[in-house]
Write an enzyme that holds these catalytic residues in place. Structure first.
Site, mmCIF file in Angstrom:
data_model
loop_
_atom_site.group_PDB
_atom_site.id
_atom_site.type_symbol
_atom_site.label_atom_id
_atom_site.label_comp_id
_atom_site.label_asym_id
_atom_site.label_seq_id
_atom_site.Cartn_x
_atom_site.Cartn_y
_atom_site.Cartn_z
ATOM 1 N N ASP A 30 -3.805 1.384 9.883
ATOM 2 C CA ASP A 30 -4.985 2.240 10.034
ATOM 3 C C ASP A 30 -5.466 2.235 11.468
ATOM 4 O O ASP A 30 -6.038 3.205 11.948
ATOM 5 C CB ASP A 30 -6.088 1.797 9.080
ATOM 6 C CG ASP A 30 -5.737 2.221 7.675
ATOM 7 O OD1 ASP A 30 -4.952 1.495 7.032
ATOM 8 O OD2 ASP A 30 -6.192 3.296 7.248
ATOM 9 N N CYS A 37 0.834 -1.208 0.000
ATOM 10 C CA CYS A 37 0.000 0.000 0.000
ATOM 11 C C CYS A 37 0.871 1.261 0.000
ATOM 12 O O CYS A 37 2.021 1.238 -0.470
ATOM 13 C CB CYS A 37 -0.986 -0.025 1.173
ATOM 14 S SG CYS A 37 -2.359 1.147 0.965
HETATM 15 C C1 RUB Z 1 -4.088 3.103 3.403
HETATM 16 C C2 RUB Z 1 -3.311 2.167 4.259
HETATM 17 C C3 RUB Z 1 -2.053 2.707 4.887
HETATM 18 C C4 RUB Z 1 -2.402 3.269 6.271
HETATM 19 C C5 RUB Z 1 -1.240 4.043 6.879
HETATM 20 O O1 RUB Z 1 -5.339 2.581 3.029
HETATM 21 O O2 RUB Z 1 -3.691 1.054 4.528
HETATM 22 O O3 RUB Z 1 -1.106 1.692 5.054
HETATM 23 O O4 RUB Z 1 -3.509 4.142 6.186
HETATM 24 O O5 RUB Z 1 -0.992 5.206 6.126
HETATM 25 P P1 RUB Z 1 -6.302 3.469 2.076
HETATM 26 P P2 RUB Z 1 -0.229 6.465 6.785
HETATM 27 O O6 RUB Z 1 -5.534 3.737 0.821
HETATM 28 O O7 RUB Z 1 -7.497 2.605 1.859
HETATM 29 O O8 RUB Z 1 -6.638 4.731 2.842
HETATM 30 O O9 RUB Z 1 1.062 5.911 7.288
HETATM 31 O O10 RUB Z 1 -0.044 7.441 5.646
HETATM 32 O O11 RUB Z 1 -1.076 6.991 7.873
#
Ligand code: RUB
Length: 326
Positions: free
Chosen positions: A204, A135
């Site tokens: 998340d 991701c």
């Molecule tokens: C995004 C996702 C990321 C976390 C952490 O999912 O799973 O790994 O949100 O991101 P989506 P961060 O694309 O469905 O929002 O480290 O930027 O908070």
């Protein structure tokens, strides 16, 4: 009976931010948190409420609109909670000022936390290491960026991350940092794990037992990484800690539209199968080597101590209060 909440005015720009979060124009847990806090600031700026009670009711209504967008990233309600905690004042003007102060402080803390976390995560990475990502996580990128700033040269296998291909964003960001990037389809991950020194993922939500809730596919990657003996590290600011899990609540896993996976025409051609599109999954703590936060690095099983320090048992939702005619 009429619903008093229905009459409360929420700024159009708050609705637009909520739509952007819902449609994933704004995405990723930390980015969602900042956008939601800033949207409360916009609500405060644009409010023409004539009484403090009306102002507060509008702020609560705006928070409800934002909170209802995506259920899994706890950074969203945590951000709203943070802003609400410090809102104080006897007049509309004082309240407005205090919302602005609280939003600014929250956003500053987010930036500082990500930089601090990045420096801690970077200590795990050695010159010449290869990472694998899933991701797009700004917390993960902060670790890599800090390592690169320390002069370390890194390579990365980047999983494309179906169905929305957030891996492409990661590939671009890593390439800009000078990391040697190889993009692979999700199902190729296991094949390359032997060449990988660290799997780095974001979160998340993190539950009190140390489970990591992150983009669908994280748990399979973690199980494969454990099988191959590759350490799996989760980079997550403390805003990702889910206080509700201290009192037995589970983390909701967002189910998204079928159309993200298969368009209507193709679905018809292949016999209209049932389609399931969970956006996240849960990686049990036994598959995670460390959770890197701005407060240091923790084994997943000990994250509960940090959680209690930071949140106590508090899971209040000040925006969920019943509205009455004021
Ligand atoms: C995004 C996702 C990321 C976390 C952490 O999912 O799973 O790994 O949100 O991101 P989506 P961060 O694309 O469905 O929002 O480290 O930027 O908070």
């Amino acid at each position: 009976m009429s619903d008093p909440a229905a009459d409360i005015e929420v700024a159009d720009s708050v609705h637009r931010v909520a739509e952007d979060i819902d449609s994933m124009e704004i995405r990723g847990a930390a980015t969602i948190a900042a956008a939601a806090a800033e949207a409360l600031g916009v609500q405060a700026a644009e409010s023409d409420a004539e009484s403090p009670a009306a102002f507060r009711a509008e702020l609560r209504a705006a928070a409800r609109v934002l909170a209802d967008t995506r259920p899994t990233a706890v950074s969203l309600p945590n951000a709203l909670r943070y802003v609400f905690r410090d809102v104080d004042g006897q007049t509309v003007g004082e309240l407005r000022e205090s919302v602005h102060g609280s939003v600014a402080e929250f956003c500053d803390r987010l930036d500082t936390a990500q930089n601090d976390l990045g420096r801690i995560g970077a200590n795990r990475l050695r010159d010449g290491d290869t990472i694998m990502t899933h991701c797009h996580s700004t917390d993960v990128l902060a670790c890599v960026e800090a390592a690169v700033e320390q002069g370390k040269s890194l390579s990365a296998y980047v999983k494309e991350t179906r169905p929305r291909n957030q891996g492409h964003i990661t590939a671009e960001a890593l390439a800009e940092m000078g990391v040697d990037v190889t993009l692979v389809v999700d199902s190729a991950a296991r094949r390359y794990l032997n060449d990988v020194d660290h799997v780095l993922v974001g979160a998340d939500s993190i539950a009190a037992d140390g489970s990591v809730v992150n983009k669908i596919g994280t748990s399979g990657l973690a199980v494969n990484a454990r099988d191959r003996g590759t350490p799996i590290v989760c980079a997550a600011q403390t805003i990702k800690l889910h206080p509700g899990t201290l009192t037995g609540h589970t983390v909701d896993i967002e189910m998204r539209e079928e159309a993200e996976i298969v368009d209507a025409e193709t679905a018809a051609e292949i016999g209209e199968p049932r389609v399931l599109n969970p956006a996240f999954d849960v990686t049990p703590p036994r598959y995670v080597d460390a959770i890197v936060t701005e407060r240091g690095q923790f084994p997943p099983e000990s994250i509960v101590t940090l959680m209690r320090d930071l949140f106590g048992e508090s899971t209040t939702e000040p925006w969920a209060e019943q509205e009455s005619h004021e």
